[in-house]
Write a protein that holds these residues in place. Structure first.
Motif, short mmCIF file in Angstrom:
data_model
loop_
_atom_site.label_atom_id
_atom_site.label_comp_id
_atom_site.label_asym_id
_atom_site.label_seq_id
_atom_site.Cartn_x
_atom_site.Cartn_y
_atom_site.Cartn_z
N GLY A 1 58.91 46.65 54.61
CA GLY A 1 59.69 46.90 53.41
C GLY A 1 60.99 47.63 53.69
O GLY A 1 61.39 48.51 52.91
N LEU A 2 61.65 47.27 54.78
CA LEU A 2 62.87 47.93 55.20
C LEU A 2 64.06 46.99 55.12
O LEU A 2 63.90 45.77 55.04
CB LEU A 2 62.74 48.44 56.65
CG LEU A 2 61.62 49.45 56.91
CD1 LEU A 2 61.45 49.65 58.42
CD2 LEU A 2 61.93 50.77 56.24
N SER A 3 65.25 47.55 55.17
CA SER A 3 66.45 46.73 55.29
C SER A 3 66.53 46.22 56.72
O SER A 3 65.96 46.83 57.64
CB SER A 3 67.69 47.57 54.97
OG SER A 3 67.89 48.55 55.97
N PRO A 4 67.21 45.10 56.96
CA PRO A 4 67.33 44.57 58.33
C PRO A 4 67.90 45.59 59.32
O PRO A 4 67.42 45.68 60.46
CB PRO A 4 68.25 43.37 58.17
CG PRO A 4 68.01 42.91 56.77
CD PRO A 4 67.80 44.17 55.98
N SER A 5 68.89 46.35 58.89
CA SER A 5 69.49 47.32 59.81
C SER A 5 68.52 48.44 60.16
O SER A 5 68.42 48.87 61.32
CB SER A 5 70.78 47.90 59.21
OG SER A 5 70.50 48.55 57.97
N ALA A 6 67.79 48.92 59.15
CA ALA A 6 66.81 49.99 59.40
C ALA A 6 65.68 49.49 60.28
O ALA A 6 65.23 50.18 61.21
CB ALA A 6 66.27 50.52 58.08
N ALA A 7 65.20 48.27 60.00
CA ALA A 7 64.12 47.69 60.80
C ALA A 7 64.56 47.51 62.25
O ALA A 7 63.79 47.77 63.18
CB ALA A 7 63.68 46.36 60.21
N SER A 8 65.79 47.05 62.44
CA SER A 8 66.31 46.86 63.79
C SER A 8 66.33 48.17 64.56
O SER A 8 65.96 48.22 65.74
CB SER A 8 67.71 46.26 63.72
OG SER A 8 68.24 46.09 65.02
N ALA A 9 66.72 49.24 63.89
CA ALA A 9 66.75 50.55 64.54
C ALA A 9 65.35 51.02 64.90
O ALA A 9 65.12 51.56 65.99
CB ALA A 9 67.43 51.57 63.62
N ALA B 1 61.30 39.70 64.33
CA ALA B 1 61.84 40.89 63.69
C ALA B 1 61.90 40.73 62.18
O ALA B 1 61.61 41.67 61.43
CB ALA B 1 63.23 41.20 64.24
N GLY B 2 62.27 39.53 61.70
CA GLY B 2 62.38 39.31 60.26
C GLY B 2 61.06 39.49 59.54
O GLY B 2 61.02 40.07 58.44
N GLU B 3 59.98 39.02 60.14
CA GLU B 3 58.66 39.17 59.52
C GLU B 3 58.24 40.64 59.48
O GLU B 3 57.70 41.12 58.47
CB GLU B 3 57.63 38.35 60.29
CG GLU B 3 56.24 38.36 59.67
CD GLU B 3 55.27 37.47 60.41
OE1 GLU B 3 54.05 37.68 60.24
OE2 GLU B 3 55.73 36.58 61.16
#
Length: 241
Positions: free
Chosen positions: A50-58, A42-44
């Motif tokens: 180019g998203l924030s961790p919370s946005a990427a997680s969603a 997920a981090g990669e």
């Protein structure tokens, strides 16, 4: 007077839902990064999009719940990959649509923006795409080794008797491929060449065999393949045969 709400039951079910999943640039970036058949943490994917961790997680949750991605746990990390080869083929097909419908600015000359290395040879999920793959596929069909079962793009293909012998010589077990729960062989429209290359289980098996034979090498660049000198000789000989 307000327009009536569209009833999904009256047309192809789920089409709007799938389109909505692909419509966000962040989600599209994540999916495109996974088109080399890899599983990435997920981090990669967060950095790629180019998203924030919370946005990427969603976004990852939405893609997973929507059936586009499959998740697996490795230690403390979750890795994501394209859920099925059919989804990867659909994404590749949409890339063709994107290229075909891209607006051309009148003040600039149309240009091929695909990097030379990627245009020459790359992965299309788990099979080979690009100039070399198109040449090999053309030879397989024109040489009577594969035959199309229909006239529509994406139709299934079958090896002829000569084709089965060639595949056996390349170390391909046709019977084992047919036993898999996957489409055996089909055309896949190449978005850089605008012509077909070979997809399906057979396309994946050929890339695996070409790699193990030392004809093709993976590189540090995502999706880019390198044709070795040995591979260049073998492919050239096959195309000219």
């Amino acid at each position: 007077m307000p327009l009536p709400t569209a009833d999904e039951s009256l047309h192809f079910p789920g089409l709007a839902r799938v389109a909505a999943l692909l419509a966000d640039p962040g989600r599209a970036a994540m999916l495109w990064a996974l088109m080399d058949g890899s599983a990435r943490p997920a981090g990669e994917l967060t950095l790629i999009a180019g998203l924030s961790p919370s946005a990427a997680s969603a976004h990852l949750a939405r893609l997973t719940e929507g059936g586009m991605l499959a998740a697996e746990v490795r230690g403390r990390h979750r890795y994501f990959r394209i859920a099925t080869p059919e989804i990867a083929q659909t994404i590749e097909a949409l890339m063709n649509v994107a290229h075909a419908t891209a607006p051309v600015r009148p003040t600039t000359r149309p240009a091929r923006t695909v990097p030379v290395e990627m245009r020459h040879a790359r992965t299309c999920y788990d099979h080979m795409a690009g100039e070399v793959a198109v040449r090999v596929f053309d030879r397989l069909v024109e040489g009577g080794l594969l035959t199309l079962k229909g006239s529509d793009p994406g139709n299934d293909l079958e090896p002829t008797e000569a084709g089965a012998a060639r595949l056996k010589a390349w170390g391909i077990d046709v019977g084992a491929l047919r036993a898999r729960r996957r489409r055996f062989a089909c055309t896949c429209l190449d978005w850089s060449e605008r012509r077909a290359h070979l997809g399906g289980a057979l396309g994946a098996a050929l890339l695996e065999r070409f790699t193990s034979n030392g004809w093709v090498e993976r590189t540090s660049r995502p999706r880019v393949l390198r044709i070795t000198p040995l591979g260049q000789r073998e492919f050239d000989a096959f195309v000219r045969a």
